[in-house]
Write a protein that holds these residues in place. Structure first.
Motif, PDB file in Angstrom:
ATOM      1  N   GLY A   1      91.515   1.565  51.419  1.00 42.75           N
ATOM      2  CA  GLY A   1      91.613   0.219  51.429  1.00 42.75           C
ATOM      3  C   GLY A   1      90.951  -0.036  52.866  1.00 42.75           C
ATOM      4  N   LYS A   2      91.355  -1.207  53.666  1.00 41.44           N
ATOM      5  CA  LYS A   2      90.555  -2.001  54.752  1.00 41.44           C
ATOM      6  C   LYS A   2      89.778  -0.593  55.385  1.00 41.44           C
ATOM      7  CE  LYS A   2      91.630  -6.788  52.903  1.00 41.44           C
ATOM      8  NZ  LYS A   2      91.910  -7.877  53.310  1.00 41.44           N
ATOM      9  N   THR A   3      90.749  -0.170  55.683  1.00 45.10           N
ATOM     10  CA  THR A   3      91.188   0.967  56.901  1.00 45.10           C
ATOM     11  C   THR A   3      90.146   2.087  56.827  1.00 45.10           C
ATOM     12  OG1 THR A   3      92.929   2.105  56.245  1.00 45.10           O
ATOM     13  CG2 THR A   3      93.337   0.233  57.838  1.00 45.10           C
ATOM     14  N   GLY A   4      89.251   2.157  54.997  1.00 50.53           N
ATOM     15  CA  GLY A   4      88.619   3.609  55.581  1.00 50.53           C
ATOM     16  C   GLY A   4      89.856   4.130  54.268  1.00 50.53           C
ATOM     17  N   LYS A   5      90.952   4.032  54.641  1.00 47.04           N
ATOM     18  CA  LYS A   5      92.134   5.425  54.400  1.00 47.04           C
ATOM     19  C   LYS A   5      92.401   4.870  52.298  1.00 47.04           C
ATOM     20  CE  LYS A   5      92.372   8.271  58.057  1.00 47.04           C
ATOM     21  NZ  LYS A   5      92.099   9.836  57.784  1.00 47.04           N
TER      22      LYS A   5
END
Length: 193
Positions: free
Chosen positions: A79-83
């Motif tokens: 996702g946008k958070t990199g997770k």
């Protein structure tokens, strides 16, 4: 090796997180295989939901194949958070979870660089679960080469900024000398510590 793509189905892809979809997929792939790559979970999950409830049938299906001695490799997006997108319960039954992260820095040779980072590593020692820096570039004849090394790709500009700070320059002076803004220097220094 067998490859199944959306084009072989008359309708939509079978949903890998439903019993009917799993039966259809199992009928296609049979039982004479050792490794299955699912690229990607969202495309094969029917409604695209990435919740714990939607994942549970998929997990049971994968565990059934694991008990039969097979390996399933699921490619999933971040996702946008990199997770990973969706529920963290996606990793509950997994032995390994690996993230491909971009190399930090600017490189002028045109090579592809990324870091392979273990997010989960059941049954691996910490020595075996260290990050790996991967590079794909061209050799002298124009052919592709893959190289890997232990650790992460290092940003040479981060090291340069650190050395300039250690020589007594202020963060603003380092930024001016390196032709970047002060915030970038601060981020570099934070990542180097």
């Amino acid at each position: 090796m067998k490859i199944f793509t959306p084009e072989i189905f008359t309708g939509l892809l079978p949903s890998i997180n439903t019993m009917d979809g799993q039966r259809e997929i199992d009928a296609l792939i049979g039982a004479d295989w050792d490794v299955l790559f699912i690229d990607n979970y969202s495309a094969w999950s029917g409604d695209g939901r990435e919740t714990a409830e939607a994942w549970a049938p998929m997990m049971r299906w994968m565990l059934g194949h694991k008990r039969a001695g097979r390996t399933i490799i699921v490619i999933h997006h971040t996702g946008k958070t990199g997770k990973q997108r969706g529920s963290s319960s996606h990793e509950d039954a997994l032995d390994w979870s690996v993230a491909l992260k971009p190399a930090d820095g600017v490189f002028s040779d045109g090579a592809l660089r990324f870091n392979l980072v273990w997010e989960k590593n059941r049954h691996l020692s910490s020595a075996d679960a260290k990050p790996i820096a991967v590079t794909m570039g061209k050799d002298e004849e124009g052919g592709l080469t893959w190289n890997q090394s232990d650790g992460l790709h290092k940003n040479s500009r981060v090291q340069e900024a650190k050395e300039l700070m250690e020589s007594g320059l202020s963060q603003a002076e380092v930024a001016k000398k390196m032709r970047v803004d002060r915030t970038t220097v601060g981020r570099w220094l934070k990542s180097a510590s």
